[in-house]
Design a protein around this motif. Structure first.
Motif, short mmCIF file in Angstrom:
data_model
loop_
_atom_site.label_atom_id
_atom_site.label_comp_id
_atom_site.label_asym_id
_atom_site.label_seq_id
_atom_site.Cartn_x
_atom_site.Cartn_y
_atom_site.Cartn_z
N VAL A 1 37.51 25.13 59.80
CA VAL A 1 37.97 26.25 58.97
C VAL A 1 39.16 26.96 59.62
N ALA A 2 39.08 27.15 60.94
CA ALA A 2 40.17 27.85 61.64
C ALA A 2 41.48 27.07 61.55
N ILE A 3 41.43 25.75 61.70
CA ILE A 3 42.65 24.94 61.62
C ILE A 3 43.26 25.02 60.22
N ALA A 4 42.41 24.97 59.19
CA ALA A 4 42.91 25.07 57.82
C ALA A 4 43.56 26.42 57.56
N LEU A 5 42.96 27.50 58.06
CA LEU A 5 43.53 28.84 57.86
C LEU A 5 44.87 28.98 58.59
N LEU A 6 44.99 28.37 59.76
CA LEU A 6 46.26 28.41 60.47
C LEU A 6 47.34 27.67 59.68
N ALA A 7 46.99 26.55 59.08
CA ALA A 7 47.96 25.81 58.27
C ALA A 7 48.37 26.61 57.04
N ILE A 8 47.43 27.30 56.43
CA ILE A 8 47.76 28.11 55.25
C ILE A 8 48.67 29.27 55.64
N ALA A 9 48.41 29.87 56.80
CA ALA A 9 49.27 30.96 57.26
C ALA A 9 50.67 30.46 57.58
N ALA A 10 50.77 29.25 58.12
CA ALA A 10 52.08 28.70 58.46
C ALA A 10 52.83 28.21 57.24
N MET A 11 52.10 27.72 56.21
CA MET A 11 52.73 27.19 55.00
C MET A 11 52.06 27.80 53.78
N PRO A 12 52.29 29.07 53.49
CA PRO A 12 51.65 29.68 52.32
C PRO A 12 52.26 29.16 51.03
N ALA B 1 35.13 20.50 56.62
CA ALA B 1 35.26 21.95 56.55
C ALA B 1 36.70 22.36 56.29
N ALA B 2 37.64 21.70 56.97
CA ALA B 2 39.06 22.01 56.75
C ALA B 2 39.47 21.67 55.33
N MET B 3 38.99 20.54 54.80
CA MET B 3 39.32 20.14 53.44
C MET B 3 38.80 21.14 52.42
N ALA B 4 37.59 21.66 52.64
CA ALA B 4 37.03 22.63 51.69
C ALA B 4 37.94 23.84 51.55
#
Length: 349
Positions: A308-319, A263-266
């Motif tokens: 999904v939540a972990i992936a979104l946090l990573a995107i927010a931290a490293m846009p 899910a995170a990879m998607a």
């Protein structure tokens, strides 16, 4: 007054835009790189640091736990790394920004994948109590039931089920495609950002899964629904009861349930190609991967939501970094061949 000979523009190299420019120009651009003086601010350097820490943790766990490593698999990995790294020994490719970033990311990806797989096995072997009952209760608390999803999936036409299976199996090919598309396409900043997010998220998923291991929905609901445990997940019990003490890279299985790495990879893969010509197919393919993950991957719904939540946090931290302003390089008087170019190290917004 006699005319003095004009100095040579010096050796040439291919810049990020694909144009041949003096190497002195590339050095000036590199000197203006805001990441050059801040290693942890550059996603690829962060990914390399996390990979090194993962390798160190593996080494400690292997020594303390008396594990064995499959020598043949290590030899194959070493040959693959040598083949990918060999072009970087040649100035022609080392100074080509597109080829260099693609090869470096591919090398890092190979090393990290091996290190992360070993770390997941070492942590699973610690064998804390299973949490499947708790995850099923969490699904119920949000009004979802894996058994209902399974029944709906079984009722789908064969072609739709095959499409979902293909999407679920597309994770690794998609990662390789992203490295090639972004690297060779001149989007080096996007590729470095993707690598930083992917390494950080994968490591976070592995570490978070250690205290909340789960056998997965297939095994938990198998006796009730008459389902056979997947043949590619037998390592889970063998690791937990101590029968498996060899780390063979070529035969490692995906055994993490909560959070879902698929899910995170998607999310990360769709984000990596956002606002490129590949955005629409990437979003469609990864939406199918997300839809397939609960049932075809044997994940509980909360596994998917957590991934999904972990992936979104990573995107927010490293846009995605904003493209740098185009700065024209003013040619010096009397120099021939040093034509104005623009700093094109950034990707389109």
């Amino acid at each position: 007054m006699p005319h003095l000979p004009r100095p040579s523009p010096g050796p040439l190299a291919r810049g990020p835009s694909g144009r041949v420019v003096p190497r002195a120009t590339l050095r000036r651009q590199a000197a203006n790189d805001p990441f050059a003086a801040a290693p942890l601010a550059e996603p690829l350097r962060l990914a390399a640091l996390l990979t090194a820490l993962t390798l160190a943790a593996d080494a400690i766990g292997i020594v303390l736990g008396h594990w064995h490593l499959a020598g043949r698999d290590l030899a194959v990995l070493a040959l693959a790394l040598a083949a990918l790294g060999a072009p970087l020994l040649l100035p022609r490719y080392r100074h080509d920004a597109r080829i260099a970033v693609t090869l470096r990311c591919a090398l890092l990806l190979l090393v990290f994948q091996a290190a992360a797989a070993c770390l997941s096995y070492l942590l699973i072997a610690l064998a804390p109590p299973l949490t499947d009952a708790r995850l099923v209760a969490w699904d119920a608390s949000i009004g979802l039931d894996w058994r209902v999803l399974r029944a709906r999936q079984a009722a789908l036409p064969a072609w739709m089920g095959g499409t979902l299976q293909a999407a679920y199996d597309s994770g690794l090919p998609q990662i390789l495609a992203v490295v090639l598309i972004l690297g060779l396409g001149g989007h080096g900043d996007r590729l470095r950002g993707f690598m930083g997010r992917y390494v950080a998220v994968t490591l976070a998923v592995i570490l978070l899964s250690a205290p909340i291991p789960a056998a997965g929905a297939f095994k938990h609901f198998g006796p009730e629904l008459g389902l056979a445990a997947p043949a590619d997940q037998w390592h889970f019990e063998a690791l937990r009861d101590g029968r498996l003490r060899t780390l063979a890279l070529a035969s490692m299985q995906g055994l993490i349930s909560m959070p879902s790495l698929h899910a995170a990879m998607a999310v990360l893969l769709a984000h990596a190609l956002w606002r490129t010509r590949w955005a629409a197919p990437a979003i469609a393919l990864n939406a199918l991967m997300l839809a397939a993950t609960p049932v075809l991957g044997g994940h509980y719904v909360v596994d998917v939501l957590a991934g999904v939540a972990i992936a979104l946090l990573a995107i927010a931290a490293m846009p995605h970094p904003a493209p740098p302003p185009h700065r024209a390089v003013t040619p010096r008087p009397g120099r021939r061949g040093d034509t104005p170019i623009h700093d094109q190290t950034g990707s389109p917004p």
